[in-house]
Design a protein around this motif. Sequence first.
Motif, PDB file in Angstrom:
ATOM      1  N   LEU A 222       0.822  -1.206   0.000  1.00 12.67           N
ATOM      2  CA  LEU A 222       0.000   0.000   0.000  1.00 12.67           C
ATOM      3  C   LEU A 222       0.859   1.260   0.000  1.00 12.67           C
ATOM      4  CD1 LEU A 222      -2.868  -0.928   2.480  1.00 12.67           C
ATOM      5  CD2 LEU A 222      -3.186  -0.079   0.157  1.00 12.67           C
ATOM      6  N   VAL A 223       0.550   2.185  -0.891  1.00 11.44           N
ATOM      7  CA  VAL A 223       1.204   3.491  -0.917  1.00 11.44           C
ATOM      8  C   VAL A 223       0.145   4.513  -0.513  1.00 11.44           C
ATOM      9  CG1 VAL A 223       2.444   5.180  -2.297  1.00 11.44           C
ATOM     10  CG2 VAL A 223       2.737   2.729  -2.756  1.00 11.44           C
ATOM     11  N   VAL A 224       0.323   5.113   0.661  1.00 13.38           N
ATOM     12  CA  VAL A 224      -0.680   6.012   1.231  1.00 13.38           C
ATOM     13  C   VAL A 224      -0.023   7.348   1.550  1.00 13.38           C
ATOM     14  CG1 VAL A 224      -2.364   6.350   3.078  1.00 13.38           C
ATOM     15  CG2 VAL A 224      -1.878   4.038   2.245  1.00 13.38           C
ATOM     16  N   VAL A 225      -0.611   8.427   1.050  1.00  5.91           N
ATOM     17  CA  VAL A 225      -0.141   9.773   1.372  1.00  5.91           C
ATOM     18  C   VAL A 225      -1.003  10.291   2.522  1.00  5.91           C
ATOM     19  CG1 VAL A 225       0.245  12.103   0.528  1.00  5.91           C
ATOM     20  CG2 VAL A 225       0.583  10.152  -1.009  1.00  5.91           C
ATOM     21  N   HIS A 226      -0.470  10.181   3.726  1.00  2.35           N
ATOM     22  CA  HIS A 226      -1.209  10.576   4.929  1.00  2.35           C
ATOM     23  C   HIS A 226      -0.182  10.823   6.034  1.00  2.35           C
ATOM     24  CE1 HIS A 226      -3.849  10.238   8.478  1.00  2.35           C
ATOM     25  NE2 HIS A 226      -4.837  10.537   7.658  1.00  2.35           N
ATOM     26  N   PRO A 227      -0.403  11.831   6.879  1.00  2.00           N
ATOM     27  CA  PRO A 227       0.620  12.174   7.871  1.00  2.00           C
ATOM     28  C   PRO A 227       0.732  11.217   9.056  1.00  2.00           C
ATOM     29  CG  PRO A 227      -1.288  13.600   8.132  1.00  2.00           C
ATOM     30  CD  PRO A 227      -1.510  12.805   6.879  1.00  2.00           C
ATOM     31  N   HIS A 228      -0.250  10.322   9.253  1.00  5.52           N
ATOM     32  CA  HIS A 228      -0.206   9.472  10.452  1.00  5.52           C
ATOM     33  C   HIS A 228      -0.571   8.035  10.085  1.00  5.52           C
ATOM     34  CE1 HIS A 228      -0.900   9.334  15.085  1.00  5.52           C
ATOM     35  NE2 HIS A 228      -0.154   8.336  14.647  1.00  5.52           N
ATOM     36  N   VAL A 229       0.400   7.344   9.514  1.00  8.93           N
ATOM     37  CA  VAL A 229       0.220   5.958   9.092  1.00  8.93           C
ATOM     38  C   VAL A 229       1.236   5.086   9.821  1.00  8.93           C
ATOM     39  CG1 VAL A 229       0.411   4.325   7.183  1.00  8.93           C
ATOM     40  CG2 VAL A 229      -0.678   6.541   6.820  1.00  8.93           C
ATOM     41  N   VAL A 230       0.759   3.988  10.405  1.00 11.44           N
ATOM     42  CA  VAL A 230       1.628   2.986  11.022  1.00 11.44           C
ATOM     43  C   VAL A 230       1.430   1.689  10.250  1.00 11.44           C
ATOM     44  CG1 VAL A 230       2.187   1.678  13.101  1.00 11.44           C
ATOM     45  CG2 VAL A 230       1.473   4.078  13.287  1.00 11.44           C
ATOM     46  N   ARG A 231       2.522   1.105   9.780  1.00  9.05           N
ATOM     47  CA  ARG A 231       2.456  -0.095   8.954  1.00  9.05           C
ATOM     48  C   ARG A 231       2.998  -1.302   9.707  1.00  9.05           C
ATOM     49  NH1 ARG A 231       2.450  -0.191   3.305  1.00  9.05           N
ATOM     50  NH2 ARG A 231       3.176   1.968   3.287  1.00  9.05           N
ATOM     51  N   LEU A 232       2.205  -2.373   9.786  1.00 12.11           N
ATOM     52  CA  LEU A 232       2.641  -3.639  10.346  1.00 12.11           C
ATOM     53  C   LEU A 232       2.682  -4.666   9.216  1.00 12.11           C
ATOM     54  CD1 LEU A 232       0.489  -3.806  13.627  1.00 12.11           C
ATOM     55  CD2 LEU A 232       2.798  -2.888  13.335  1.00 12.11           C
ATOM     56  N   VAL A 233       3.808  -5.360   9.068  1.00 18.00           N
ATOM     57  CA  VAL A 233       3.990  -6.300   7.961  1.00 18.00           C
ATOM     58  C   VAL A 233       4.268  -7.687   8.517  1.00 18.00           C
ATOM     59  CG1 VAL A 233       5.315  -6.830   5.889  1.00 18.00           C
ATOM     60  CG2 VAL A 233       4.894  -4.450   6.508  1.00 18.00           C
ATOM     61  N   ALA A 234       3.574  -8.677   7.984  1.00 20.73           N
ATOM     62  CA  ALA A 234       3.743 -10.056   8.427  1.00 20.73           C
ATOM     63  C   ALA A 234       5.157 -10.543   8.128  1.00 20.73           C
ATOM     64  CB  ALA A 234       2.717 -10.953   7.748  1.00 20.73           C
ATOM     65  N   ARG A 235       5.588 -11.523   8.905  1.00 22.28           N
ATOM     66  CA  ARG A 235       6.924 -12.098   8.720  1.00 22.28           C
ATOM     67  C   ARG A 235       6.809 -13.607   8.571  1.00 22.28           C
ATOM     68  NH1 ARG A 235      11.047 -11.359  13.571  1.00 22.28           N
ATOM     69  NH2 ARG A 235       9.827 -13.076  14.426  1.00 22.28           N
ATOM     70  N   GLY A 236       7.483 -14.126   7.549  1.00 23.32           N
ATOM     71  CA  GLY A 236       7.483 -15.565   7.339  1.00 23.32           C
ATOM     72  C   GLY A 236       8.472 -16.269   8.247  1.00 23.32           C
ATOM     73  N   ALA A 237       8.383 -17.577   8.276  1.00 24.70           N
ATOM     74  CA  ALA A 237       9.307 -18.373   9.079  1.00 24.70           C
ATOM     75  C   ALA A 237      10.709 -18.328   8.477  1.00 24.70           C
ATOM     76  CB  ALA A 237       8.826 -19.812   9.156  1.00 24.70           C
ATOM     77  N   ASN A 238      11.734 -18.470   9.334  1.00 22.26           N
ATOM     78  CA  ASN A 238      13.108 -18.517   8.835  1.00 22.26           C
ATOM     79  C   ASN A 238      13.417 -19.904   8.314  1.00 22.26           C
ATOM     80  OD1 ASN A 238      13.499 -20.121  11.114  1.00 22.26           O
ATOM     81  ND2 ASN A 238      14.418 -18.470  12.326  1.00 22.26           N
ATOM     82  N   VAL A 239      14.672 -20.138   7.953  1.00 23.45           N
ATOM     83  CA  VAL A 239      15.031 -21.418   7.348  1.00 23.45           C
ATOM     84  C   VAL A 239      14.841 -22.583   8.305  1.00 23.45           C
ATOM     85  CG1 VAL A 239      16.619 -20.448   5.665  1.00 23.45           C
ATOM     86  CG2 VAL A 239      17.460 -20.991   7.959  1.00 23.45           C
ATOM     87  N   GLU A 240      14.788 -22.293   9.608  1.00 20.57           N
ATOM     88  CA  GLU A 240      14.529 -23.352  10.589  1.00 20.57           C
ATOM     89  C   GLU A 240      13.037 -23.556  10.826  1.00 20.57           C
ATOM     90  OE1 GLU A 240      16.815 -20.901  11.390  1.00 20.57           O
ATOM     91  OE2 GLU A 240      18.535 -22.161  10.842  1.00 20.57           O
ATOM     92  N   GLY A 241      12.202 -22.761  10.151  1.00 20.72           N
ATOM     93  CA  GLY A 241      10.761 -22.893  10.317  1.00 20.72           C
ATOM     94  C   GLY A 241      10.208 -22.164  11.519  1.00 20.72           C
TER      95      GLY A 241
END
Length: 380
Positions: A221-240
């Motif tokens: 998402l590209v959002v032009v707004h002064p107060h945006v907090v972005r949380l992004v999911a994280r996948g498992a590492n090579v050990e799962g």
Amino acid sequence: MSTGPYGGPELVDRVRRRLASGPAALDAVVRSESSGIVDDAVFAGLRAEVDAELHGAGPLEPLLATPGVTDVLVNGPDAVWLDRGGGMERAAVQFSGEAAVRRLAQRLVAGAGARLDDALPFADAVLPDGTRVHAVLPPLAEHTTISLRVLARRPHDLDGLVRLGAMTPLVADVFRDLVAARLAVVISGGTGTGKTTLLGALLSTVPPDERVLLIEDAPELVVVHPHVVRLVARGANVEGAGAVGLRELVRQALRMRPDRLVVGEFRGAEMVELLVALNTGHEGSAATLHANSAADVPARFAALGALAGLPGPAMTSLVASAVDVVVHLRRGRDARRTVAEIGLLARAGDELVVESAWSAVRGDQPAADRLRRLLAARAR
């Protein structure tokens, strides 16, 4: 790998072997292995070529940097395609062989902290710049395949989408009213119809004194707004281990004093968490959803609810009281992305239906008056 304008695969292989044999400065190795090159401009191009092969996307780097490109696809050593909004185009890029494609796929995936080898011959990961990479190795595919989805770099507002022909000025005004009225909106459509682009444009009209929490599988998402907090999911590492999914991010976002909760795309169990939040006073939220038509959205909700273990009647009640508006997008044969329909989600007995309030092709709009009344009531 393809033969670049300056050095080609032989030079890159020599540089790679020199760097693998011990610590060395890239510039010094390139100058040493490219004896006779003295022109600074040529050297700069050669170094960029080598750097792309060793650290970037190799011969795909210029394609990823091409303005407007959304996807770069590798189906084999001599089959590279790109999409820059007008449909698939064959790219003038070739690899020296299957091994070169495989090596690039493994390096890209490894750079994203994931694994790709014979024991795990497929991977889905996000590169540090937000580009999404998916790869499949033989024998699951005839050739090593790489699919790159490019992160949108340029923000769009509603006026810009009007100029592009994605909607009329009247529809843009309706969208502004939807946001101002704090109605919960789901944007549906197929792959590449512009759901994320439209969602970003809608969020850019949110009042500046409101806090927007974005929850995404990848930072698209590209959002032009002064107060945006972005949380992004994280996948498992090579050990799962170490995975953090969208469902957990929704829970965390609820503790961060959001005015608007936004999920980049409804995919599964996280949908239930957001719907519960919408039923507890979080108005004006939004999400996208894959669906072939606005009428198919209730069935998609039912399917995702089943994946989350939620009974059908409970899912119907949850969605009916949480989601107000469905906006459906389509992509025409000319590759243009347009708004096809705006509808109101309603309950018909134990089932959900989408009643059309505006359509680009149909004249009879049974929910148009109801949408006007809803907007007027929220504006008071």
